[in-house]
Design a protein around this motif. Structure first.
Motif, PDB file in Angstrom:
ATOM      1  N   ILE A   1       0.839  -1.201   0.000  1.00 13.07           N
ATOM      2  CA  ILE A   1       0.000   0.000   0.000  1.00 13.07           C
ATOM      3  C   ILE A   1       0.873   1.251   0.000  1.00 13.07           C
ATOM      4  O   ILE A   1       0.667   2.184  -0.789  1.00 13.07           O
ATOM      5  N   LEU A   2       1.872   1.268   0.862  1.00 10.49           N
ATOM      6  CA  LEU A   2       2.739   2.434   0.958  1.00 10.49           C
ATOM      7  C   LEU A   2       3.545   2.638  -0.324  1.00 10.49           C
ATOM      8  O   LEU A   2       3.774   3.772  -0.764  1.00 10.49           O
ATOM      9  N   ALA A   3       3.968   1.534  -0.943  1.00  9.40           N
ATOM     10  CA  ALA A   3       4.710   1.658  -2.203  1.00  9.40           C
ATOM     11  C   ALA A   3       3.837   2.283  -3.286  1.00  9.40           C
ATOM     12  O   ALA A   3       4.301   3.135  -4.063  1.00  9.40           O
ATOM     13  N   ALA A   4       2.566   1.864  -3.347  1.00 13.75           N
ATOM     14  CA  ALA A   4       1.654   2.438  -4.338  1.00 13.75           C
ATOM     15  C   ALA A   4       1.433   3.927  -4.084  1.00 13.75           C
ATOM     16  O   ALA A   4       1.408   4.737  -5.025  1.00 13.75           O
ATOM     17  N   LEU A   5       1.282   4.304  -2.818  1.00 12.59           N
ATOM     18  CA  LEU A   5       1.049   5.712  -2.495  1.00 12.59           C
ATOM     19  C   LEU A   5       2.288   6.555  -2.767  1.00 12.59           C
ATOM     20  O   LEU A   5       2.186   7.695  -3.262  1.00 12.59           O
ATOM     21  N   ARG A   6       3.468   6.014  -2.473  1.00  6.21           N
ATOM     22  CA  ARG A   6       4.697   6.789  -2.648  1.00  6.21           C
ATOM     23  C   ARG A   6       5.015   7.040  -4.118  1.00  6.21           C
ATOM     24  O   ARG A   6       5.810   7.926  -4.439  1.00  6.21           O
ATOM     25  N   ALA A   7       4.392   6.277  -5.002  1.00  7.68           N
ATOM     26  CA  ALA A   7       4.587   6.528  -6.432  1.00  7.68           C
ATOM     27  C   ALA A   7       3.917   7.833  -6.863  1.00  7.68           C
ATOM     28  O   ALA A   7       4.269   8.408  -7.900  1.00  7.68           O
ATOM     29  N   GLU A   8       2.957   8.317  -6.034  1.00 10.09           N
ATOM     30  CA  GLU A   8       2.217   9.523  -6.390  1.00 10.09           C
ATOM     31  C   GLU A   8       2.313  10.639  -5.356  1.00 10.09           C
ATOM     32  O   GLU A   8       2.046  11.794  -5.669  1.00 10.09           O
ATOM     33  N   PHE A   9       2.688  10.299  -4.130  1.00  8.74           N
ATOM     34  CA  PHE A   9       2.703  11.280  -3.047  1.00  8.74           C
ATOM     35  C   PHE A   9       4.013  11.188  -2.267  1.00  8.74           C
ATOM     36  O   PHE A   9       4.649  10.133  -2.221  1.00  8.74           O
ATOM     37  N   GLU A  10       4.360  12.288  -1.627  1.00  2.67           N
ATOM     38  CA  GLU A  10       5.477  12.269  -0.680  1.00  2.67           C
ATOM     39  C   GLU A  10       4.912  11.946   0.695  1.00  2.67           C
ATOM     40  O   GLU A  10       4.027  12.655   1.200  1.00  2.67           O
ATOM     41  N   LEU A  11       5.407  10.874   1.296  1.00  2.00           N
ATOM     42  CA  LEU A  11       4.941  10.454   2.613  1.00  2.00           C
ATOM     43  C   LEU A  11       6.082  10.552   3.607  1.00  2.00           C
ATOM     44  O   LEU A  11       7.171  10.024   3.373  1.00  2.00           O
ATOM     45  N   THR A  12       5.843  11.239   4.718  1.00  2.00           N
ATOM     46  CA  THR A  12       6.831  11.314   5.795  1.00  2.00           C
ATOM     47  C   THR A  12       6.162  10.875   7.086  1.00  2.00           C
ATOM     48  O   THR A  12       4.990  11.194   7.320  1.00  2.00           O
ATOM     49  N   PRO A  13       6.876  10.119   7.926  1.00  2.00           N
ATOM     50  CA  PRO A  13       6.267   9.649   9.172  1.00  2.00           C
ATOM     51  C   PRO A  13       5.759  10.819  10.012  1.00  2.00           C
ATOM     52  O   PRO A  13       6.429  11.848  10.139  1.00  2.00           O
ATOM     53  N   GLU A  14       4.579  10.666  10.566  1.00  3.20           N
ATOM     54  CA  GLU A  14       4.046  11.712  11.433  1.00  3.20           C
ATOM     55  C   GLU A  14       4.873  11.787  12.710  1.00  3.20           C
ATOM     56  O   GLU A  14       5.144  10.768  13.333  1.00  3.20           O
ATOM     57  N   PRO A  15       5.275  12.966  13.123  1.00  7.02           N
ATOM     58  CA  PRO A  15       6.066  13.072  14.348  1.00  7.02           C
ATOM     59  C   PRO A  15       5.219  12.792  15.579  1.00  7.02           C
ATOM     60  O   PRO A  15       3.994  12.855  15.536  1.00  7.02           O
ATOM     61  N   GLY A  16       5.888  12.495  16.667  1.00 10.79           N
ATOM     62  CA  GLY A  16       5.189  12.242  17.918  1.00 10.79           C
ATOM     63  C   GLY A  16       5.023  10.766  18.191  1.00 10.79           C
ATOM     64  O   GLY A  16       5.241   9.911  17.324  1.00 10.79           O
ATOM     65  N   GLU A  17       4.617  10.464  19.407  1.00 11.81           N
ATOM     66  CA  GLU A  17       4.436   9.084  19.830  1.00 11.81           C
ATOM     67  C   GLU A  17       3.131   8.516  19.274  1.00 11.81           C
ATOM     68  O   GLU A  17       2.093   9.181  19.287  1.00 11.81           O
ATOM     69  N   ARG A  18       3.182   7.271  18.818  1.00 12.91           N
ATOM     70  CA  ARG A  18       1.989   6.607  18.308  1.00 12.91           C
ATOM     71  C   ARG A  18       1.099   6.130  19.445  1.00 12.91           C
ATOM     72  O   ARG A  18      -0.123   6.105  19.323  1.00 12.91           O
ATOM     73  N   GLY A  19       1.694   5.753  20.573  1.00 15.75           N
ATOM     74  CA  GLY A  19       0.925   5.249  21.701  1.00 15.75           C
ATOM     75  C   GLY A  19       0.183   3.974  21.335  1.00 15.75           C
ATOM     76  O   GLY A  19       0.711   3.100  20.652  1.00 15.75           O
ATOM     77  N   GLY A  20      -1.084   3.871  21.758  1.00 10.57           N
ATOM     78  CA  GLY A  20      -1.875   2.682  21.480  1.00 10.57           C
ATOM     79  C   GLY A  20      -2.670   2.753  20.197  1.00 10.57           C
ATOM     80  O   GLY A  20      -3.468   1.867  19.914  1.00 10.57           O
ATOM     81  N   ALA A  21      -2.461   3.802  19.392  1.00 10.40           N
ATOM     82  CA  ALA A  21      -3.211   3.944  18.142  1.00 10.40           C
ATOM     83  C   ALA A  21      -2.889   2.798  17.193  1.00 10.40           C
ATOM     84  O   ALA A  21      -1.718   2.469  16.991  1.00 10.40           O
ATOM     85  N   PRO A  22      -3.900   2.184  16.590  1.00  9.17           N
ATOM     86  CA  PRO A  22      -3.643   1.056  15.694  1.00  9.17           C
ATOM     87  C   PRO A  22      -3.015   1.451  14.370  1.00  9.17           C
ATOM     88  O   PRO A  22      -2.381   0.627  13.720  1.00  9.17           O
ATOM     89  N   ALA A  23      -3.166   2.700  13.955  1.00 11.09           N
ATOM     90  CA  ALA A  23      -2.676   3.120  12.639  1.00 11.09           C
ATOM     91  C   ALA A  23      -1.316   3.793  12.723  1.00 11.09           C
ATOM     92  O   ALA A  23      -1.105   4.685  13.540  1.00 11.09           O
ATOM     93  N   GLU A  24      -0.388   3.348  11.874  1.00 11.68           N
ATOM     94  CA  GLU A  24       0.813   4.128  11.603  1.00 11.68           C
ATOM     95  C   GLU A  24       0.400   5.236  10.642  1.00 11.68           C
ATOM     96  O   GLU A  24      -0.311   4.983   9.657  1.00 11.68           O
ATOM     97  N   ARG A  25       0.852   6.459  10.888  1.00 11.52           N
ATOM     98  CA  ARG A  25       0.371   7.596  10.111  1.00 11.52           C
ATOM     99  C   ARG A  25       1.514   8.308   9.417  1.00 11.52           C
ATOM    100  O   ARG A  25       2.601   8.451   9.966  1.00 11.52           O
ATOM    101  N   TRP A  26       1.217   8.752   8.187  1.00 14.49           N
ATOM    102  CA  TRP A  26       2.186   9.491   7.387  1.00 14.49           C
ATOM    103  C   TRP A  26       1.592  10.818   6.944  1.00 14.49           C
ATOM    104  O   TRP A  26       0.411  10.891   6.558  1.00 14.49           O
ATOM    105  N   VAL A  27       2.403  11.855   6.997  1.00 11.97           N
ATOM    106  CA  VAL A  27       2.014  13.169   6.487  1.00 11.97           C
ATOM    107  C   VAL A  27       2.127  13.134   4.965  1.00 11.97           C
ATOM    108  O   VAL A  27       3.122  12.653   4.411  1.00 11.97           O
ATOM    109  N   VAL A  28       1.102  13.621   4.284  1.00 16.40           N
ATOM    110  CA  VAL A  28       1.026  13.564   2.824  1.00 16.40           C
ATOM    111  C   VAL A  28       1.454  14.895   2.223  1.00 16.40           C
ATOM    112  O   VAL A  28       0.888  15.951   2.551  1.00 16.40           O
ATOM    113  N   ASP A  29       2.459  14.844   1.370  1.00 16.91           N
ATOM    114  CA  ASP A  29       2.940  16.025   0.631  1.00 16.91           C
ATOM    115  C   ASP A  29       3.175  17.220   1.554  1.00 16.91           C
ATOM    116  O   ASP A  29       2.802  18.361   1.235  1.00 16.91           O
ATOM    117  N   GLY A  30       3.776  16.967   2.689  1.00 19.44           N
ATOM    118  CA  GLY A  30       4.133  18.043   3.597  1.00 19.44           C
ATOM    119  C   GLY A  30       3.037  18.478   4.544  1.00 19.44           C
ATOM    120  O   GLY A  30       3.253  19.345   5.386  1.00 19.44           O
TER     121      GLY A  30
END
Length: 352
Positions: free
Chosen positions: A234-263
């Protein structure tokens, strides 16, 4: 602890509860604390998604087996006021099919301390109810949407309701049920080409997209790892069209890993339960529509709280049984273990 055996061996055993710390909270042996309660309001659904249930539906729970609104709100109150739950997520089946939904929301919102209230829904019927549910106390929604193509939606859900789901998304945003999150499952040979279109759609409308790896929770027990589109893909497909950077901060118990899209400021999330398990930070406890509490989505045992309520147990007796269930939580779901057995109950009966 009185547990309901679901017919599969509980290989991890039941720990001795005397070692549990003297804490009112839902603590387990690894020090995790459950503060997020997922409440299934019904096992019924008005869609028939191919990865969730057969075309003819399932054998629904008999009405006498379901918790009444009064029983349901009592258990939620115990979780919030005695066990430290801070977030309550209403699920199903399809929670919009619960006749007393608004009343349950209002009763939960009136608790002190007030928990954060969310709901996971397929969005069918939400357009006409979003404002009423927001007024009752609902804070935000997650809406399932796996495709933007009407023909593909019909094939996936066996219903022609895409327009209703899109209307539900718009109504949720208009009612202030934000952030409106979209949950999407990608499957090989079905809709894996829609990662980019789904993200473009969500960016254009101000929704927050979360991809979820397909999990072995279907009633047919036909899940095949080879059919699952992985987080990496999924991430490879998205990175072909968007710039993804890991969201800063602690993830804690959140189930989703999150990426900032195009800044930014938009983000996209991936819930990789299979390939990147996050069990070590899990903070969830689950209540089924028939009053069984589960300490893991993939648990093979449950604790019957409904019987306690109907047998005259006090709130503290119910809370203590719930604490014992939490203490017995396994280290992980075991999907990647050689001896893994998926639970007998499908997702629609457990609650998302």
């Amino acid at each position: 602890m009185t547990a309901v055996d679901l017919g599969l061996p509980i290989v991890r055993g039941t720990p001795e509860t005397s070692a549990r710390p003297d804490s009112p909270r839902l603590v387990d042996r690894l020090g995790r604390v459950a503060t997020d309660l997922r409440v299934s309001l019904t096992d019924r659904c008005n869609l028939r998604c191919t990865y969730c249930m057969p075309a003819e539906g399932l054998d629904w729970l008999p009405k006498p087996d379901l918790l009444t609104d009064a029983e349901l709100t009592r258990l939620i109150a115990i979780a919030v006021t005695r066990l430290g739950v801070t977030d309550v997520r209403f699920t199903g089946g399809e929670p919009l099919l619960r006749p007393g939904l608004a009343d349950v929301l209002a009763a939960t919102a009136a608790l002190e301390p007030r928990p954060r209230l969310s709901m996971t829904t397929n969005g069918v019927g939400l357009a006409r109810r979003a404002r009423r549910l927001a007024a009752a106390g609902l804070d935000r929604v997650n809406i399932s949407l796996d495709t933007l193509d009407p023909a593909r939606f019909h094939a996936l859900t066996r219903r022609d309701r895409l327009a209703d789901v899109l209307a539900g998304l718009s109504a949720a945003r208009g009612a202030g049920l934000t952030p409106v999150k979209v949950n999407s499952v990608l499957m090989r040979g079905v809709n894996e080409d829609e990662a980019v279109p789904l993200l473009r759609f969500c960016l254009a409308h101000g929704y927050q997209l979360r991809f979820i790896e397909q999990m072995p929770l279907d009633p047919q027990h036909g899940w095949d790892r080879a059919d699952m589109v992985t987080a990496g893909e999924i991430l490879a497909a998205l990175r072909a069209e968007f710039e993804l950077t890991p969201e800063p901060g602690e993830r804690g118990g959140a189930p989703a890993e999150r990426w900032v899209v195009d800044g930014g400021p938009a983000v996209v999330g991936v819930i990789a339960s299979v390939t990147r398990p996050f069990c070590a930070a899990c903070d969830r406890t689950r209540l089924t529509a028939d009053g069984q509490v589960r300490n893991c989505l993939f648990s093979r045992s449950e604790t019957d709280l409904r019987a306690l309520l109907r047998g005259g147990a006090s709130d503290e007796e119910v809370a203590e049984r719930w604490r014992a269930n939490a203490w017995a939580k396994a280290a992980g779901h075991g999907i990647n273990d050689a001896g893994f057995h998926q639970p007998d109950r499908p997702m629609s009966a457990i609650g998302g």
